[in-house]
Design an enzyme around this catalytic site. Structure first.
Site, PDB file in Angstrom:
ATOM      1  CG  HIS A  16      -0.487  -0.427   2.486  1.00 33.87           C
ATOM      2  ND1 HIS A  16       0.678   0.039   3.043  1.00 33.87           N
ATOM      3  CD2 HIS A  16      -0.993  -1.289   3.395  1.00 33.87           C
ATOM      4  CE1 HIS A  16       0.857  -0.515   4.223  1.00 33.87           C
ATOM      5  NE2 HIS A  16      -0.146  -1.327   4.454  1.00 33.87           N
TER       6      HIS A  16
ATOM      7  CG  ASP B 103      -4.709  -1.820   3.432  1.00 36.69           C
ATOM      8  OD1 ASP B 103      -4.850  -2.812   4.168  1.00 36.69           O
ATOM      9  OD2 ASP B 103      -4.320  -0.715   3.854  1.00 36.69           O
TER      10      ASP B 103
END
Length: 348
Positions: A178, A251
């Site tokens: 991420h 995520d």
């Protein structure tokens, strides 16, 4: 002027970073992933983290039991690295096909990371073993020093922690998860085949102004936190470049509404219901639809050494309205882009 495509057919994608939680939350959120994605790298940061082969097998069984009939879905389990983890447990799990990768959380970096690693050089023997057996290391790349500003923690992590790891273990497969900064995007682009990165839809679509200007929007709050526009633009340029080092990792991280909308709200964006249409919208804005399939379905398997999926999904140019909220027993979960309409829908 090129006509806009009305349909997009791509290999069925995988999600290389997701939080499925457990119990009622698991059964509520999993169908949004299993309907679209063939596989997902499941994060191990439950309240009781997944640190053993036995706990990973048990969690995998709970996930599989929650997959709706008609969905074909394979959870890929990960091991939560701790200061005291036994290397034998790690290698046994990988060699038995239970663990696909190991996850490094610096202690207290994010949700349920109190069991994370407080002294990273102390677990270098684990990294050495992982390099030897070809086991990927997944990293939440933020320093946790209280003196470091929250917006600087990813960039500082590269210099202080990630680069030394890569120098010491040059053939250790690492996913910088991420990513949120130009620093990280540039670092991955300058790397080699042993370094990859996932990028979330929220970090491609939004920056910190969207979260903070005109009122705070808690459902855009995640960790690593949204950064300034220049970082957002760098991430967009990176995925539009066609580089095979970047791949899909949502995520997606659900929390009950009251845990987000509070005086001390939790970090995490529940984006699974809108993920693929959101990515498609971004790639279209960037005139990069030719790279969408690779980002969603090819780059990740190549990095992990896994086969690509045989089946396909079809995106159609049909308005897709995100629900305002999704029931969770007596509570609810607020999805990413709640109440908003996207241009693309997944054909059911």
């Amino acid at each position: 002027m090129t006509a806009q495509p009305q349909t997009l057919k791509i290999r069925r994608p995988d999600d290389w970073h997701i939080h499925l939680r457990d119990d009622e939350m698991l059964s509520t959120v999993l169908p949004y992933t299993s309907e679209v994605f063939a596989r997902a790298i499941v994060m191990p940061n439950l309240a009781q983290p997944i640190t053993t082969v036995a706990s990973a097998i048990a969690y995998r069984e709970r996930i599989l039991a929650a997959v709706p009939a008609g969905h074909k879905f394979t959870p890929l389990m990960t091991c939560y690295l701790t200061n005291s983890l036994d290397a034998k447990e790690l290698t046994t799990g990988f060699e038995q096909g239970v663990f696909t990768a190991a996850k490094l959380y610096p202690a207290n970096a994010t949700t349920n990371s109190t069991h994370g690693v407080s002294d990273i050089p102390a677990i270098y023997p684990l990294f050495e073993q992982m390099q030897k057996i070809g086991m990927p290391l997944l990293i939440h790349g933020e320093v946790t020093d209280a003196a470091v500003d929250i917006f600087d923690r990813e960039a500082r992590f590269i210099d202080q922690i990630l680069e030394p790891i890569r120098q010491k273990f040059p053939e250790l497969k690492i996913v910088f998860e991420h990513i949120t900064t130009k620093d990280a995007a540039d670092y991955v682009l300058a790397g080699n085949r042993f370094l990859g990165a996932t990028v979330t839809p929220q970090h491609l679509m939004f920056n910190r102004n969207h979260m903070l200007v005109g009122g705070i929007r808690p459902h855009l709050f995640c960790l690593p936190i949204l950064k300034r526009s220049t970082h957002q633009q760098a991430l967009r340029a990176a995925v539009a470049s066609g580089s095979d080092r970047f791949f899909l990792g949502t995520d997606s991280a659900p929390h009950a509404k009251h845990r987000k909308e509070s005086s001390c709200g939790c970090a995490g964006v529940f984006n699974a219901p809108a993920a693929l249409p959101a990515y498609a919208s971004v790639f279209e804005e960037l005139n990069a639809l030719q790279h969408l399939e690779a980002f969603c379905a090819l780059n990740g398997p190549r990095f992990y050494g896994l086969p690509v999926n045989d089946d396909v999904v079809e995106l159609v140019r049909t308005p897709f309205l995100q629900p305002e909220e999704i029931p969770l027993g007596n509570e609810s979960v607020i999805p990413f882009l709640a109440g908003q309409t996207l241009n693309w829908s997944v054909k059911r």
